[in-house]
Design a protein around this motif. Structure first.
Motif, PDB file in Angstrom:
ATOM      1  N   TYR A 359      95.203  63.584  43.868  1.00  0.00           N
ATOM      2  CA  TYR A 359      96.101  63.994  42.370  1.00  0.00           C
ATOM      3  C   TYR A 359      96.324  64.899  41.487  1.00  0.00           C
ATOM      4  CZ  TYR A 359      93.237  59.760  44.308  1.00  0.00           C
ATOM      5  OH  TYR A 359      93.096  58.700  44.892  1.00  0.00           O
ATOM      6  N   ALA A 360      96.143  66.176  42.111  1.00  0.00           N
ATOM      7  CA  ALA A 360      96.296  67.225  40.988  1.00  0.00           C
ATOM      8  C   ALA A 360      97.569  67.709  41.666  1.00  0.00           C
ATOM      9  CB  ALA A 360      95.420  68.164  41.155  1.00  0.00           C
ATOM     10  N   HIS A 361      98.529  67.918  40.378  1.00  0.00           N
ATOM     11  CA  HIS A 361     100.265  68.426  40.484  1.00  0.00           C
ATOM     12  C   HIS A 361     100.646  69.432  39.508  1.00  0.00           C
ATOM     13  CE1 HIS A 361     100.086  64.943  43.126  1.00  0.00           C
ATOM     14  NE2 HIS A 361      99.518  64.186  42.983  1.00  0.00           N
ATOM     15  N   PRO A 362     100.036  70.186  39.270  1.00  0.00           N
ATOM     16  CA  PRO A 362      98.685  70.664  39.860  1.00  0.00           C
ATOM     17  C   PRO A 362      97.529  69.984  38.510  1.00  0.00           C
ATOM     18  CG  PRO A 362      99.550  72.086  38.474  1.00  0.00           C
ATOM     19  CD  PRO A 362     100.884  71.121  38.841  1.00  0.00           C
ATOM     20  N   VAL A 363      98.211  69.376  37.730  1.00  0.00           N
ATOM     21  CA  VAL A 363      97.451  68.382  36.678  1.00  0.00           C
ATOM     22  C   VAL A 363      96.550  67.243  36.970  1.00  0.00           C
ATOM     23  CG1 VAL A 363      97.598  67.777  34.343  1.00  0.00           C
ATOM     24  CG2 VAL A 363      97.795  69.947  34.988  1.00  0.00           C
ATOM     25  N   VAL A 364      96.013  67.275  36.983  1.00  0.00           N
ATOM     26  CA  VAL A 364      95.845  65.614  37.371  1.00  0.00           C
ATOM     27  C   VAL A 364      95.955  64.465  37.304  1.00  0.00           C
ATOM     28  CG1 VAL A 364      93.664  64.184  37.683  1.00  0.00           C
ATOM     29  CG2 VAL A 364      93.205  65.933  37.904  1.00  0.00           C
ATOM     30  N   ARG A 365      96.846  64.240  38.021  1.00  0.00           N
ATOM     31  CA  ARG A 365      98.020  62.350  37.617  1.00  0.00           C
ATOM     32  C   ARG A 365      96.978  61.350  36.884  1.00  0.00           C
ATOM     33  NH1 ARG A 365     103.598  63.453  41.122  1.00  0.00           N
ATOM     34  NH2 ARG A 365     104.084  65.440  40.037  1.00  0.00           N
ATOM     35  N   LYS A 366      96.748  60.747  35.894  1.00  0.00           N
ATOM     36  CA  LYS A 366      95.784  59.906  35.758  1.00  0.00           C
ATOM     37  C   LYS A 366      96.549  58.609  35.824  1.00  0.00           C
ATOM     38  CE  LYS A 366      92.566  62.342  33.506  1.00  0.00           C
ATOM     39  NZ  LYS A 366      91.219  62.391  33.757  1.00  0.00           N
ATOM     40  N   LYS A 367      97.373  58.625  35.641  1.00  0.00           N
ATOM     41  CA  LYS A 367      98.246  57.137  35.921  1.00  0.00           C
ATOM     42  C   LYS A 367      97.987  56.774  38.268  1.00  0.00           C
ATOM     43  CE  LYS A 367     101.242  55.028  33.394  1.00  0.00           C
ATOM     44  NZ  LYS A 367     102.307  55.448  32.294  1.00  0.00           N
ATOM     45  N   GLU A 368      97.918  57.776  38.983  1.00  0.00           N
ATOM     46  CA  GLU A 368      98.284  57.957  39.676  1.00  0.00           C
ATOM     47  C   GLU A 368      96.589  57.636  40.390  1.00  0.00           C
ATOM     48  OE1 GLU A 368      99.185  60.389  43.876  1.00  0.00           O
ATOM     49  OE2 GLU A 368     100.205  60.691  41.292  1.00  0.00           O
ATOM     50  N   GLU A 369      95.249  57.926  39.831  1.00  0.00           N
ATOM     51  CA  GLU A 369      94.545  58.260  39.846  1.00  0.00           C
ATOM     52  C   GLU A 369      94.293  57.296  40.075  1.00  0.00           C
ATOM     53  OE1 GLU A 369      92.135  60.379  36.965  1.00  0.00           O
ATOM     54  OE2 GLU A 369      90.536  60.747  38.631  1.00  0.00           O
ATOM     55  N   SER A 370      94.485  56.600  38.767  1.00  0.00           N
ATOM     56  CA  SER A 370      93.527  54.934  38.091  1.00  0.00           C
ATOM     57  C   SER A 370      94.421  54.354  39.602  1.00  0.00           C
ATOM     58  CB  SER A 370      94.287  54.132  36.725  1.00  0.00           C
ATOM     59  OG  SER A 370      94.009  55.824  35.633  1.00  0.00           O
ATOM     60  N   ALA A 371      94.906  53.897  39.403  1.00  0.00           N
ATOM     61  CA  ALA A 371      96.281  52.785  40.214  1.00  0.00           C
ATOM     62  C   ALA A 371      95.199  52.990  41.859  1.00  0.00           C
ATOM     63  CB  ALA A 371      97.578  53.387  40.524  1.00  0.00           C
ATOM     64  N   ALA A 372      95.102  54.215  42.254  1.00  0.00           N
ATOM     65  CA  ALA A 372      94.067  54.059  43.663  1.00  0.00           C
ATOM     66  C   ALA A 372      92.711  53.513  43.185  1.00  0.00           C
ATOM     67  CB  ALA A 372      94.233  55.618  44.114  1.00  0.00           C
ATOM     68  N   VAL A 373      92.116  54.232  42.396  1.00  0.00           N
ATOM     69  CA  VAL A 373      90.781  54.045  42.208  1.00  0.00           C
ATOM     70  C   VAL A 373      91.118  51.792  41.948  1.00  0.00           C
ATOM     71  CG1 VAL A 373      88.664  53.892  40.629  1.00  0.00           C
ATOM     72  CG2 VAL A 373      89.832  55.450  41.209  1.00  0.00           C
ATOM     73  N   ALA A 374      92.014  51.692  41.281  1.00  0.00           N
ATOM     74  CA  ALA A 374      92.194  50.225  41.181  1.00  0.00           C
ATOM     75  C   ALA A 374      91.841  49.470  42.361  1.00  0.00           C
ATOM     76  CB  ALA A 374      92.944  50.356  40.377  1.00  0.00           C
ATOM     77  N   ALA A 375      92.839  50.366  43.082  1.00  0.00           N
ATOM     78  CA  ALA A 375      92.881  49.453  44.610  1.00  0.00           C
ATOM     79  C   ALA A 375      91.822  48.997  45.109  1.00  0.00           C
ATOM     80  CB  ALA A 375      93.725  50.643  44.973  1.00  0.00           C
ATOM     81  N   TRP A 376      90.871  50.613  46.131  1.00  0.00           N
ATOM     82  CA  TRP A 376      89.012  50.453  45.801  1.00  0.00           C
ATOM     83  C   TRP A 376      88.527  49.574  44.918  1.00  0.00           C
ATOM     84  CZ3 TRP A 376      89.635  51.991  50.776  1.00  0.00           C
ATOM     85  CH2 TRP A 376      90.241  53.093  50.701  1.00  0.00           C
ATOM     86  N   VAL A 377      88.625  48.953  43.650  1.00  0.00           N
ATOM     87  CA  VAL A 377      87.946  48.490  43.218  1.00  0.00           C
ATOM     88  C   VAL A 377      88.074  47.092  43.886  1.00  0.00           C
ATOM     89  CG1 VAL A 377      87.862  47.582  40.708  1.00  0.00           C
ATOM     90  CG2 VAL A 377      87.441  49.950  41.100  1.00  0.00           C
ATOM     91  N   GLU A 378      89.281  46.482  43.898  1.00  0.00           N
ATOM     92  CA  GLU A 378      90.069  45.741  44.908  1.00  0.00           C
ATOM     93  C   GLU A 378      89.451  45.328  45.434  1.00  0.00           C
ATOM     94  OE1 GLU A 378      93.005  43.657  43.273  1.00  0.00           O
ATOM     95  OE2 GLU A 378      92.824  42.007  44.838  1.00  0.00           O
ATOM     96  N   LYS A 379      89.072  46.259  46.916  1.00  0.00           N
ATOM     97  CA  LYS A 379      88.964  46.002  48.236  1.00  0.00           C
ATOM     98  C   LYS A 379      87.846  46.135  47.906  1.00  0.00           C
ATOM     99  CE  LYS A 379      90.587  47.877  52.041  1.00  0.00           C
ATOM    100  NZ  LYS A 379      91.878  49.489  53.077  1.00  0.00           N
ATOM    101  N   LEU A 380      86.435  46.828  47.548  1.00  0.00           N
ATOM    102  CA  LEU A 380      85.156  46.298  47.973  1.00  0.00           C
ATOM    103  C   LEU A 380      84.585  45.545  46.664  1.00  0.00           C
ATOM    104  CD1 LEU A 380      84.357  50.538  48.494  1.00  0.00           C
ATOM    105  CD2 LEU A 380      84.884  48.577  50.268  1.00  0.00           C
ATOM    106  N   ASP A 381      85.765  45.504  45.708  1.00  0.00           N
ATOM    107  CA  ASP A 381      84.972  44.174  45.354  1.00  0.00           C
ATOM    108  C   ASP A 381      83.677  45.021  43.950  1.00  0.00           C
ATOM    109  OD1 ASP A 381      84.554  41.617  43.677  1.00  0.00           O
ATOM    110  OD2 ASP A 381      83.162  40.922  44.879  1.00  0.00           O
ATOM    111  N   ILE A 382      84.530  45.699  43.844  1.00  0.00           N
ATOM    112  CA  ILE A 382      83.553  46.882  42.514  1.00  0.00           C
ATOM    113  C   ILE A 382      83.331  45.842  41.737  1.00  0.00           C
ATOM    114  CG2 ILE A 382      82.723  49.191  41.581  1.00  0.00           C
ATOM    115  CD1 ILE A 382      83.634  50.163  43.838  1.00  0.00           C
TER     116      ILE A 382
END
Ligand SMILES: Nc1ncnc2c1ncn2[C@@H]1O[C@H](COP(=O)(O)OP(=O)(O)OP(=O)(O)O)[C@@H](O)[C@H]1O
Ligand SMILES: [Mg+2]
Length: 494
Positions: A359-382
């Motif tokens: 997610y670092a390009h070189p600074v962490v892209r917060k939006k991209e990071e949050s979107a990836a995490v949201a996808a996991w949260v949905e997939k694993l029903d966290i």
């Protein structure tokens, strides 16, 4: 019969969630009362209120019929309510006897009375049928042994109510049955036990009454034989559950992970393992058979003295965990404390921790990071509520899911899962199985270490059984697993 402990309309609000909402519960003397519910249903919160750790937001509490408040853990203990924590609260460096009387030292003329400490400790240990002496160092005991010390400690306070939060999640089958016989002896002495577990079979077998919680609310309290496991599961999740095990996918031909001649110490027999793309291999064995050690050695968490590892046909050298990650191996640990979550960090930070570089390009892209995490949260029903509050505040089962998400986010080719459904409720278990099956269908090679035989049989293409650090055979039934794991001769069929 008058309840020993009763709550009415109990509510607990945390900044982001209503963990309990108008719950009623009564506990009778000499009863084992099971508390079940999905991850995050509010079970631990209810128990923490009863043991004085959290104050309720509203509601009434009664002890032996009289209205009361449980202001802090010391007050709970004085009333006779003891909690056996999942994260056991013992001092490893001290002896069993010293742990038992910590804060209530037996003294004579201002000094610790060694003789009396020893005598009383031995008596308490005899009551719980512990197989170790009171001078043993607590750090040297197994988890089951530590639990016994906690229960003995509760007895030293003359506890009338003992709360056990998922005690069997960390025990082997034999240790669990020893705990159940201890529970029935305590019951005969009139002690009430509140028992939390995700194993509906043991809850039905060993509890007198069962209370189901869902989303912080009381669903029902009933006699254990009044509902089947299926009916209880439906009450927990509020819907019909599909079959626990989804259909198995078909593995492909290519070997993804090949381990040859792995040795943790020179004198040990070599360990060989091959997993194909899309294959789910189960690793069965008794606690202490070396399953976790082997997995840890493969991913560089533990030194090895020899052996070759190939990933996708390429020889790789794995000395440290980072090497394993780089060549596509991910290991989700069994250990609640060591499972690799930083509890002070939030869900987003934890999920991307191992893989932040992506997610670092070189600074962490917060939006991209949050979107990836949201996808996991949905997939694993966290069920995390606020993804930006510390994972410390998540329920045990949801923390486990975050740990799995963290490793999946590294996009591994090989996934090693150690007791992946420990502490996870039945609905979430079904989802975890489906996830593993889907990953396999997409070509991932999976190794599942589990002490639950039905889980291995329902999920895996192949089950290897370990004993004393070595694979001793392949099994296709529970009986075969047990015989191989325990080193018994196969039954002769005539
Ligand atoms: N200290 C806290 N601060 C904020 N929220 C909390 C805190 N403790 C618990 N919660 C939240 O309250 C809800 C109930 O959690 P609880 O730990 O009681 O669930 P549980 O039924 O024990 O689940 P599990 O089976 O996963 O252990 C969850 O949404 C959890 O995130
Ligand atoms: Mg809990």
């Amino acid at each position: 019969m008058q309840p020993i402990l009763e709550v009415r309309g109990l509510t607990k609000t945390f900044p982001a969630v209503k963990a309990l909402d108008g719950v009623d519960l009564s506990v009778l003397p000499g009863e084992v009362h099971g508390i079940v519910g999905e991850n995050g249903a509010g079970k631990s919160t209810l128990m923490k209120i009863l043991s004085g750790i959290y104050p309720p937001s509203s509601g009434e509490l009664f002890f032996e019929g009289a209205p009361t408040a449980i202001r802090n853990p010391a007050a709970a203990i004085r009333m006779g309510i003891a909690m056996i924590h999942q994260e056991l609260n013992l001092v490893d460096e001290l002896s069993v006897a010293d742990n038992l009387f910590l804060g209530q030292e037996r003294t004579k003329a201002g000094r610790i009375d060694r003789g009396r400490t020893r005598l009383e400790a031995d008596d308490l240990l005899a009551q719980v049928k512990a197989g170790f002496p009171s001078e043993a160092r607590v750090g040297d005991l197994s988890i089951a042994g530590k639990q016994l010390v906690e229960i003995a400690k509760a007895l030293s306070y003359k506890a009338k109510v003992i709360i056990m939060d998922e005690p069997t999640a960390v025990l082997s089958e034999a240790e669990s049955s020893a705990l159940f016989s201890l529970m029935s002896r305590l019951k005969q002495d009139g002690v009430a036990i509140l028992f939390i577990s995700h194993h509906l079979r043991e809850v039905r077998e060993h509890c007198d009454r069962i209370t189901v919680l869902r989303d912080g609310r009381l669903v029902a309290t009933f006699h254990a034989d009044a509902a089947t496991e299926g009916a209880i599961a439906r009450m927990m999740v509020g819907r019909e559950l599909a079959d626990l095990f989804p259909p198995k996918s078909v593995p492909s031909a290519g070997t993804v992970l090949k381990v040859t001649g792995l040795r943790l110490v020179r004198s040990a027999p070599p360990f060989d393992l091959e997993i194909r793309a899309g294959e789910i291999v189960g690793l069965a064995g008794l606690v202490g058979s070396g399953r976790t050690e082997v997995a840890e050695a493969i991913v560089g968490l533990r030194p090895k003295v020899g052996g070759e590892i190939e990933v996708g046909g390429q020889a790789v050298s794995i000395r440290r965990p980072i090497d394993a990650m780089r060549c596509g191996l991910a290991y989700v640990s069994e250990d609640r404390k060591e499972r690799g979550l930083v509890l002070g960090m939030d869900t987003v930070q934890n999920v991307t921790l191992a893989n932040l570089r992506r997610y670092a390009h070189p600074v962490v892209r917060k939006k991209e990071e949050s979107a990836a995490v949201a996808a996991w949260v949905e997939k694993l029903d966290i069920r995390a509520g606020d993804l930006h509050s510390p994972t410390l505040y998540l329920s045990g089962g949801n923390q486990q899911k975050v740990a799995v998400a963290k490793w999946l986010d590294t996009r591994p080719k090989v996934l090693l899962l150690d007791e992946p459904t420990r502490g996870i409720d039945i609905g979430a278990k079904r989802e975890m199985y489906e996830l593993i099956q889907n990953l396999a269908a997409d070509g991932m090679a999976c190794l599942v270490i589990s002490s639950e035989m039905p889980e291995l049989l329902g999920l895996c293409h192949r089950i290897l059984v370990m004993r004393s650090g070595q694979i001793v055979g392949t099994a296709t039934t529970e009986e075969e697993i047990m015989r191989l794991a325990a080193g018994l001769e196969p039954l002769l069929v005539d």
